[in-house]
Design a protein around this motif. Structure first.
Motif, PDB file in Angstrom:
ATOM      1  N   TYR A  87     -48.231 -45.640 -10.360  1.00  0.00           N
ATOM      2  CA  TYR A  87     -47.277 -46.650  -9.915  1.00  0.00           C
ATOM      3  C   TYR A  87     -47.924 -47.636  -8.950  1.00  0.00           C
ATOM      4  O   TYR A  87     -48.790 -47.294  -8.149  1.00  0.00           O
ATOM      5  CB  TYR A  87     -46.063 -45.979  -9.249  1.00  0.00           C
ATOM      6  CG  TYR A  87     -45.114 -45.352 -10.244  1.00  0.00           C
ATOM      7  CD1 TYR A  87     -43.959 -46.000 -10.645  1.00  0.00           C
ATOM      8  CD2 TYR A  87     -45.408 -44.115 -10.811  1.00  0.00           C
ATOM      9  CE1 TYR A  87     -43.104 -45.439 -11.575  1.00  0.00           C
ATOM     10  CE2 TYR A  87     -44.566 -43.540 -11.742  1.00  0.00           C
ATOM     11  CZ  TYR A  87     -43.412 -44.207 -12.119  1.00  0.00           C
ATOM     12  OH  TYR A  87     -42.573 -43.650 -13.053  1.00  0.00           O
ATOM     13  N   GLY A  88     -47.481 -48.886  -9.051  1.00  0.00           N
ATOM     14  CA  GLY A  88     -47.948 -49.936  -8.168  1.00  0.00           C
ATOM     15  C   GLY A  88     -47.103 -51.179  -8.369  1.00  0.00           C
ATOM     16  O   GLY A  88     -46.305 -51.261  -9.314  1.00  0.00           O
ATOM     17  N   GLN A 140     -41.511 -58.533  -7.065  1.00  0.00           N
ATOM     18  CA  GLN A 140     -42.339 -57.773  -7.991  1.00  0.00           C
ATOM     19  C   GLN A 140     -41.685 -56.434  -8.319  1.00  0.00           C
ATOM     20  O   GLN A 140     -40.717 -56.019  -7.672  1.00  0.00           O
ATOM     21  CB  GLN A 140     -43.734 -57.556  -7.405  1.00  0.00           C
ATOM     22  CG  GLN A 140     -44.496 -58.867  -7.195  1.00  0.00           C
ATOM     23  CD  GLN A 140     -45.902 -58.651  -6.669  1.00  0.00           C
ATOM     24  OE1 GLN A 140     -46.400 -57.525  -6.605  1.00  0.00           O
ATOM     25  NE2 GLN A 140     -46.564 -59.740  -6.291  1.00  0.00           N
ATOM     26  N   VAL A 141     -42.212 -55.787  -9.345  1.00  0.00           N
ATOM     27  CA  VAL A 141     -41.639 -54.529  -9.826  1.00  0.00           C
ATOM     28  C   VAL A 141     -42.623 -53.395  -9.569  1.00  0.00           C
ATOM     29  O   VAL A 141     -43.790 -53.466  -9.966  1.00  0.00           O
ATOM     30  CB  VAL A 141     -41.322 -54.617 -11.332  1.00  0.00           C
ATOM     31  CG1 VAL A 141     -40.786 -53.289 -11.854  1.00  0.00           C
ATOM     32  CG2 VAL A 141     -40.314 -55.741 -11.593  1.00  0.00           C
ATOM     33  N   ALA A 156     -48.098 -52.524 -16.109  1.00  0.00           N
ATOM     34  CA  ALA A 156     -47.398 -53.746 -16.493  1.00  0.00           C
ATOM     35  C   ALA A 156     -46.370 -53.518 -17.592  1.00  0.00           C
ATOM     36  O   ALA A 156     -45.513 -54.365 -17.835  1.00  0.00           O
ATOM     37  CB  ALA A 156     -48.408 -54.800 -16.942  1.00  0.00           C
ATOM     38  N   ASN A 157     -46.453 -52.385 -18.284  1.00  0.00           N
ATOM     39  CA  ASN A 157     -45.464 -52.042 -19.302  1.00  0.00           C
ATOM     40  C   ASN A 157     -44.617 -50.849 -18.873  1.00  0.00           C
ATOM     41  O   ASN A 157     -44.064 -50.125 -19.703  1.00  0.00           O
ATOM     42  CB  ASN A 157     -46.161 -51.725 -20.629  1.00  0.00           C
ATOM     43  CG  ASN A 157     -46.888 -52.926 -21.191  1.00  0.00           C
ATOM     44  OD1 ASN A 157     -46.338 -54.021 -21.235  1.00  0.00           O
ATOM     45  ND2 ASN A 157     -48.132 -52.733 -21.614  1.00  0.00           N
ATOM     46  N   GLY A 158     -44.487 -50.682 -17.573  1.00  0.00           N
ATOM     47  CA  GLY A 158     -43.843 -49.481 -17.041  1.00  0.00           C
ATOM     48  C   GLY A 158     -42.334 -49.496 -17.056  1.00  0.00           C
ATOM     49  O   GLY A 158     -41.703 -48.508 -16.686  1.00  0.00           O
ATOM     50  N   VAL A 159     -41.735 -50.619 -17.425  1.00  0.00           N
ATOM     51  CA  VAL A 159     -40.274 -50.690 -17.516  1.00  0.00           C
ATOM     52  C   VAL A 159     -39.906 -51.155 -18.918  1.00  0.00           C
ATOM     53  O   VAL A 159     -40.481 -52.115 -19.439  1.00  0.00           O
ATOM     54  CB  VAL A 159     -39.695 -51.664 -16.470  1.00  0.00           C
ATOM     55  CG1 VAL A 159     -38.173 -51.741 -16.600  1.00  0.00           C
ATOM     56  CG2 VAL A 159     -40.080 -51.227 -15.068  1.00  0.00           C
ATOM     57  N   GLY A 160     -38.952 -50.487 -19.534  1.00  0.00           N
ATOM     58  CA  GLY A 160     -38.487 -50.864 -20.859  1.00  0.00           C
ATOM     59  C   GLY A 160     -37.163 -51.601 -20.790  1.00  0.00           C
ATOM     60  O   GLY A 160     -36.410 -51.468 -19.822  1.00  0.00           O
TER      61      GLY A 160
END
Length: 342
Positions: free
Chosen positions: A276-277, A288-289, A294-298
């Motif tokens: 995580y970052g 920011q998330v 960079a593909n950690g959220v769907g």
């Protein structure tokens, strides 16, 4: 000291006594909109025209107009893909595409009490609304009530000029990642400035300006049910249009096989502890998330694309993109709650 009769007062202009009960009737008269069919719309389609659905009592200016069940609405020449308002007047019910007042009347001798959408040569009976049976959004135009009467859905895909046309309009430029919508005035837009992308964040923001939201998976499958499974348009539709094969039971157009449509879901793709970052993804410069890459959220997309023949349908979905994705093949559709007032 003489006694004061609290049941009557004197009109200073005429000197006549007025019963307090009569004053209450006059003061309250402006709010009257009563109907016998409380849990149904005040109008129904009968032989291709709109008629009163149950008895109605409506105040027009200071006059109470009584309308019997089955009373016809005077209909204008109808145009496809057009919303019509229904007005009560002293001479009866009148429909008009003018949402200020019908031709030949003014705001003083007419009152808008409902409306409907004329779609592909027919009146959409799921689009009929009135002052007490309507979408929760301020603008009821271009919406259809889903089966079960739990929520309303936009008949058409979101367009690029919702301040001008509303979020659901026929023959309008579809909003997507290549044709981004103008920023609503409610969010500080100036009437010309467009968003630079069309992400899930932006779709949510745009629809919220009009009291609407993105559907979740279950809502979409209900509003889109009835489209032909596997049917796809074959080419980018560009504009909102009629397609009987991509039309749902309640009349929502282009629900499948035209463009992917944003859903409301988001979820964490990580394991909750590693990788995580802070991710510099496109949140429209709103922070920011913190995710597992960079593909950690769907994020959910529904309906399928114009070249997804064989896969498209009311339950078609893809879950491989993130909420910051923006693409020319992704649009959106608004939904809102159903309201019944006493």
């Amino acid at each position: 000291m003489s006694a004061i009769n609290l049941n009557t007062i004197v009109d200073k202009k005429t000197g006549n006594s007025i019963e307090v009960g009569d004053i209450i009737k006059v003061v309250g008269v402006a709010t009257i909109f009563q109907k016998t069919m409380v849990n149904e719309p005040a109008f129904r389609v009968e032989s291709g025209v709109i008629v009163a659905n149950g008895d109605l009592e409506v105040t027009v200016n200071s006059t109470v107009v009584s309308i019997a069940d089955g009373a016809s609405v005077t209909m204008p020449a109808m145009a496809a893909g057009t919303d019509y308002a229904i007005y009560a007047t002293a001479s009866g019910l009148v429909a008009s595409n003018n949402f200020t007042n019908p031709s030949g009347f003014t705001a003083d001798d007419s009152r808008r009490i409902g409306g409907f959408h004329y779609q592909d040569g027919v009146i959409n009976d799921r689009s009929i609304w009135d002052l007490k049976f309507k979408p929760s959004a301020k603008d009821p135009r271009g919406m259809a009530l889903v089966i079960g009467d739990s929520f309303w859905a936009d008949i058409y895909l979101l367009n690029t000029t919702p301040d001008l046309l509303g979020t659901s309009a026929y023959n309008a430029q579809i909003a997507d990642g290549s044709s981004c919508p103008k920023i609503p005035l409610a969010w500080g837009g100036n009437g010309t400035e467009q968003y630079s992308a069309f992400t899930q964040y932006i779709a949510t923001e745009v629809l919220s300006a009009y009291g609407k939201r993105l559907p979740n998976q279950h809502e979409f499958s209900v509003l889109a049910k009835g489209s032909v499974p596997g049917h796809a348009a074959g080419v980018d539709p560009v504009k909102t249009k009629f397609d009987v094969s991509a039309r749902s039971v309640v009349g929502c157009e282009q629900v499948s096989g035209h463009l992917w449509q944003w859903g409301s879901e988001c979820w964490d793709r990580g394991d909750g502890s590693t990788g995580y970052g802070w991710q510099e993804v496109n949140t429209n410069e709103q922070g920011q998330v913190y995710a597992s890459g960079a593909n950690g959220v769907g994020a959910s997309l529904f309906g399928a694309l114009w070249d997804d023949a064989g896969f498209a349908g009311s339950c078609a979905s893809t879950w491989d993109g993130g909420p910051w994705t923006s693409n020319s093949n992704i649009s959106a559709r608004g939904v809102c709650d159903h309201v019944i007032l006493p």
